[in-house]
Structure formats: structure tokens, C-alpha cells
Scaffold this motif. Sequence first.
Motif, short mmCIF file in Angstrom:
data_model
loop_
_atom_site.label_atom_id
_atom_site.label_comp_id
_atom_site.label_asym_id
_atom_site.label_seq_id
_atom_site.Cartn_x
_atom_site.Cartn_y
_atom_site.Cartn_z
N ASP A 12 1.40 -8.21 7.59
CA ASP A 12 1.83 -7.32 6.51
C ASP A 12 2.46 -6.05 7.08
N LYS A 317 -0.95 -3.37 -3.09
CA LYS A 317 -0.02 -3.31 -1.96
C LYS A 317 0.83 -2.04 -2.02
N GLU A 320 -1.23 0.78 -0.66
CA GLU A 320 -1.29 0.74 0.80
C GLU A 320 0.01 1.24 1.41
N TYR A 321 1.13 0.86 0.81
CA TYR A 321 2.43 1.34 1.30
C TYR A 321 2.53 2.85 1.16
#
Length: 461
Positions: A12, A317, A320-321
Motif C-alpha cells: 500500500d 484509506k 491513512e493517506y
Amino acid sequence: MMMKARIILSADKKDFYKELFSLAIPIGMQNLLVALISATDALMLGRFSQDAVSAVSLANQVVFIMNLFIGAVVGGGGVLLAQYWGKGDRTMVKNIFCTILKWAFGISLVFFAFAMFIPETLMRIYTPEPKLIEIGTSYLRAVAFSYLFSGITNCYYLMMKLEGKAVKSVYISVVTLITDMVIDLFLIYGLCGVPRLGANGSAYSTVVVELVALVWCITESHKKGSLRPDLQGFKWFSKAITKDMFKVSLPMLGSSLAWGLGFSLHSLIMGHLGSDATAAASITSVAQELITCVCKGISAGAGIMVGKLLGRNMFDKAREYGKRFCYISFWTGGIHMALLCILAPVVTIFFVLSETAKQYLIMMLLFSGVYVFAYSINTIVVCGVFPAGGDSRYDAISVFFASWCFALPLALLGTFVFDLPVMVVYILMCADEIVKLPFILPRYRKYLWLKNLTREEDAAA
């Protein structure tokens, strides 16, 4: 099981940086090349005369303010474009793109009229010095046609980034940079029998390179696989989508105007402190533009990457980014600060300046190291991550309080009431980015930027 999770996490991260580099590097390079056009203009005019570089710097505040309006339209539309692109709705992407083009051209037309018909009035806003007004007035009339091209070109650059073709904008910028340098050499200095036009030569070269960039962008959009505007898209109108667009764009415009008009007011303040201060501040501004191209590229990449995830409802996600971009912003700011401090003593070699102006320039560049550290964090997090999910209000609020309630009042008082030294005034007026820093993390942790802004087709009508 833990080993499998680590492998997934590693993959990832690899995908994250691969996508970021594919966006940030071309966008950063394009920003750098655009900034280099301004830098080469400033360098060549700086070798021509101190008055020429000062006058053009003040005159270019007009296009700077125009770009604030266009940037808000492109930025607000870009948030929706990224989310609908992530959703896979190409028809809506085309329709929104056409809407952005119409607004951008309308704004360009207004500023073209200002520069063409009331240039002397505009110059008098920024300086009382007759020589600078004379040079700047002539320059504005000559450069006005470039405004009609640049707004539309910015819209096409946005589509290239979404389509994963950001590298195309780099090619365009490389060619326009080379073209600008060659034309500048002939028209500013009058080489090979060409008339010696000085500041006006720089204006004519700007018109040419903006036209070249626009024609190239339109040509690229007609290639296979590219999205391009059409008559149906220009006729399309959705009250709901327009409302969504303005919901994001208006706070961006408020933020851009609050910041940009404040930045333009910097030129007014420096203009009233004399030609030495104006020349040093204008060169410092160009240096800042060159140095901060990386953080602007990362910011644009953050907006697109996080926006696409939110359009797919991938909130974990996206969170997290966002966290990764916060860490990246800190290190980017540190690198920018180090570069400016290293370059400060070297830059003066390339310009014909008085000794006073050279001293101002070195001190301004050194302080700018602290300024760009704060600016990098604000740009990536507040202007990249936050607007991706529609949280564009915070930037407007923070700019208003930091600039208009703190930095600018102090700088204006220092200039027109207390007659403070030039460097004290400069530090005061550039303190706004630093003042914002303590408030970013608390806002980030509210996660107001984790929103999907897309609509279903029937709701978009």
C-alpha cells in the motif's frame, strides 16, 4: 498473519508513493517551469534596469489577483472532478469541466479589460513613483491579451492531472520556458537589430508563450482517450452540482482573496518603502515561488489522491493517506527552509542592484526560510488534504485572522504610522503563515474533510 499484514501495508505504501510521485513530480515540475518563466523575466529585466524589474513586479499583481479568482474556480471544480473521476462518472466530469472553462474565461475577460483600459489607475494603487507608473502602464497594455489564454490553459492542465497525463503539462512548460527566454533576449535587449523594448518585450513574450500553451493543450485534448469539451457540455447546467461547486469554491475564493489581496498589499507596502525595498521583495517573491514548487505539487497530488478515495467511499484509506501527507508536509518544509538559507548569499550575484537593495535581499531571503517552512505545511495539509473532502472553509478563516487581523495591520502601522525599518515591516507582514501553524493539527483531527461530495445522476439534474 502478521507477516501478510506487513506485506499488504508495504504494498500500500509503495502504491501511495508511486501515485504521489506520478502526480507531484510532474505538477511540481510544471509549477517550477512556470515560476522559472517569471524568474527569467525578473533576471533579464534586473539586468536591464532596477526600475524595470520593480515596475513589472508591481504590474503583475493584476494577473496575480486574476489567478486567485481562476484558482478558486479551478480548485473548487477540481475537488468535484476528482471525486466524480474516482466514482467513474465520465459524463459528469466532462460537464463540470465545461462549466469551469466558462467561468475561467469570463474572469479572464474582466481582467483583460482592466489591464487594457485602466492600466495607469491600477499602477497608481501600488506606487506613487512616476517612472514605475509609466513603465507598468505600458507593460499592462502589452501583456493584457495573455490573460485571455492563461485562464483556459489552467483548466486544461487540471484535466491532464486527473487523466494521469500530468507529464504532458511538463513538456508544454519546458517549450514555453525556452520560447520565453529566447524571445525575451531579443525583445528586452534588442539583439540582432530587433527593437530594444525593455519591459514591454517581456510582456510580448508572455503573450506568445501563453498562446502556444493554450493551442498545445487544446491539441492534446483531441487525442484518443482524452476528455475534451463539447457543445452539449457547454449547454449543460445543474443547479445541484453548481451549488456543490460554489460550496467548495466560495470558501476557496475567500481564502485566495484574503491571502492574495494581502500578498498584493505586500507589494503596495514595499512600493511605498522605495525602489530598493520593492526590487528586493520582488526577487525574494520569485525565489519563494521557485522553492515552493515541490510543496505545491504535493498539495495538488494530495487533493487528487484523497478526493478519488472519498469518491469511492474508501474513508479508512483516505484517513491513512491524510496522515502520511501530514508527515510529508513537515519534511518538505524543512528542505525548503534549508534551500532558501543556502541560496540567500548567492542570489544577489545575478542582479544589478544598489548596495542597499542587496542587503535587503539577503535578509529577506534568510527570513523567508522560516516563512516557507510554515507555508509548506499549510499548503499541503490545509490547501491539499482539507479541500479534497470539502473542508475549504478553514483555510479562508485562518487566512482572514492571520493576515487581516494580525500581520497586515501591524505591517501597515509600521509603514505609514511608526515609520519602522524596512526589514521589521517585512517580517511583520510575512508572519501570517507562521501564526497559522499551531491550529492545523486540532482542525485535522476533527476529520471534517472525510466526506463524499458526489451525487447520483437523478439528484444532479
